[in-house]
Design an enzyme around this catalytic site. Structure first.
Site, PDB file in Angstrom:
ATOM      1  N   ARG A   1       0.993  -1.043  -0.012  1.00 46.90           N
ATOM      2  CA  ARG A   1      -0.028   0.096  -0.136  1.00 46.90           C
ATOM      3  C   ARG A   1       0.844   1.370   0.007  1.00 46.90           C
ATOM      4  O   ARG A   1       2.063   1.285   0.608  1.00 46.90           O
ATOM      5  CB  ARG A   1      -0.990  -0.043   1.328  1.00 46.90           C
TER       6      ARG A   1
ATOM      7  N   HIS B   1       1.231   1.856 -10.407  1.00 44.87           N
ATOM      8  CA  HIS B   1       0.441   2.152  -9.326  1.00 44.87           C
ATOM      9  C   HIS B   1      -1.114   1.507  -9.536  1.00 44.87           C
ATOM     10  O   HIS B   1      -1.762   1.928 -10.869  1.00 44.87           O
ATOM     11  CB  HIS B   1       0.218   3.796  -9.359  1.00 44.87           C
TER      12      HIS B   1
ATOM     13  N   ILE C   1       2.273   4.690   0.941  1.00 45.96           N
ATOM     14  CA  ILE C   1       2.489   5.525   2.100  1.00 45.96           C
ATOM     15  C   ILE C   1       1.660   6.757   2.212  1.00 45.96           C
ATOM     16  O   ILE C   1       1.296   7.271   2.981  1.00 45.96           O
ATOM     17  CB  ILE C   1       3.898   5.628   2.312  1.00 45.96           C
TER      18      ILE C   1
ATOM     19  N   HIS D   1       7.784   0.641 -10.805  1.00 44.66           N
ATOM     20  CA  HIS D   1       6.226   0.204 -10.015  1.00 44.66           C
ATOM     21  C   HIS D   1       5.185   0.626 -10.875  1.00 44.66           C
ATOM     22  O   HIS D   1       5.478   1.751 -11.529  1.00 44.66           O
ATOM     23  CB  HIS D   1       6.356   0.911  -8.579  1.00 44.66           C
TER      24      HIS D   1
HETATM   25  P1  5GP Z   1       6.385   7.803  -8.301  1.00 44.68           P
HETATM   26  O1  5GP Z   1       6.201   9.119  -8.038  1.00 44.68           O
HETATM   27  O2  5GP Z   1       8.043   7.106  -8.373  1.00 44.68           O
HETATM   28  O3  5GP Z   1       5.742   6.969  -9.360  1.00 44.68           O
HETATM   29  O4  5GP Z   1       5.771   6.738  -7.106  1.00 44.68           O
HETATM   30  C1  5GP Z   1       6.549   6.586  -5.740  1.00 44.68           C
HETATM   31  C2  5GP Z   1       5.308   6.282  -4.776  1.00 44.68           C
HETATM   32  O5  5GP Z   1       5.890   5.492  -3.817  1.00 44.68           O
HETATM   33  C3  5GP Z   1       4.592   7.835  -4.184  1.00 44.68           C
HETATM   34  O6  5GP Z   1       3.267   7.401  -4.491  1.00 44.68           O
HETATM   35  C4  5GP Z   1       5.032   7.703  -2.869  1.00 44.68           C
HETATM   36  O7  5GP Z   1       4.050   7.897  -1.879  1.00 44.68           O
HETATM   37  C5  5GP Z   1       5.604   6.072  -2.726  1.00 44.68           C
HETATM   38  N1  5GP Z   1       6.237   5.775  -1.418  1.00 44.68           N
HETATM   39  C6  5GP Z   1       7.539   6.379  -1.149  1.00 44.68           C
HETATM   40  N2  5GP Z   1       8.302   6.210  -0.401  1.00 44.68           N
HETATM   41  C7  5GP Z   1       7.367   5.028   0.320  1.00 44.68           C
HETATM   42  C8  5GP Z   1       7.801   3.918   1.469  1.00 44.68           C
HETATM   43  O8  5GP Z   1       8.701   4.031   2.083  1.00 44.68           O
HETATM   44  N3  5GP Z   1       6.669   3.124   1.557  1.00 44.68           N
HETATM   45  C9  5GP Z   1       5.626   3.169   0.826  1.00 44.68           C
HETATM   46  N4  5GP Z   1       4.659   2.237   1.358  1.00 44.68           N
HETATM   47  N5  5GP Z   1       5.304   3.897  -0.278  1.00 44.68           N
HETATM   48  C10 5GP Z   1       6.056   4.929  -0.559  1.00 44.68           C
END
Ligand code: 5GP
Length: 116
Positions: free
Chosen positions: A30, A103, A32, A101
């Site tokens: 999930r 979403h 954060i 990753h």
């Molecule tokens: P991006 O912006 O790279 O597509 O998404 C990274 C996602 O990872 C963000 O939605 C952010 O909230 C989530 N995220 C970053 N650090 C952590 C963490 O330590 N734990 C969790 N569960 N999510 C994280």
């Protein structure tokens, strides 16, 4: 060798996370900082930096990621109502963690046709 990302640290158990699914290839947690009532990140165990770093040899991994999305959607009860799948890629794509990753966003209605 580049620094381990927070996702590698989560996969290796060094950082806690709410793990909702895992198999040989994939771990899902999930988010954060959820952007929707259901916000799950589907992460390959292999630290591929982003979608554009997938190679021919990752063809099975790419399929496994999508099959994991299906399994998670069924598990979370969102397969029927639907969800949005997003892969932020690179700086302009808004990617902040350099470990591929997906979403899964669900539990709200996204504006039809809108990508925001
Ligand atoms: P991006 O912006 O790279 O597509 O998404 C990274 C996602 O990872 C963000 O939605 C952010 O909230 C989530 N995220 C970053 N650090 C952590 C963490 O330590 N734990 C969790 N569960 N999510 C994280």
């Amino acid at each position: 060798m580049s620094e381990k990302t927070v996702f590698s640290r989560i996969i290796e158990g060094e950082v806690p996370a709410d793990i909702v699914y895992q198999d040989e290839h994939v771990v899902a947690i999930r988010d954060i900082n959820p952007a929707a009532p259901v916000h799950i990140l589907v992460i390959p165990r292999k630290p591929v930096p982003s979608l554009v770093h997938l190679e021919e040899g990752d063809v099975e991994l790419a399929g496994r990621l999508l099959l994991a999305v299906r399994a998670i959607a069924e598990q979370e009860g969102i397969a029927e109502d639907g969800f949005r799948l997003t892969v932020n890629t690179g700086e302009q794509g808004g990617q902040t963690v350099p470990h591929l990753h997906l979403h899964i966003l669900a539990g709200k209605r996204f504006t039809e046709g809108s990508m925001r």
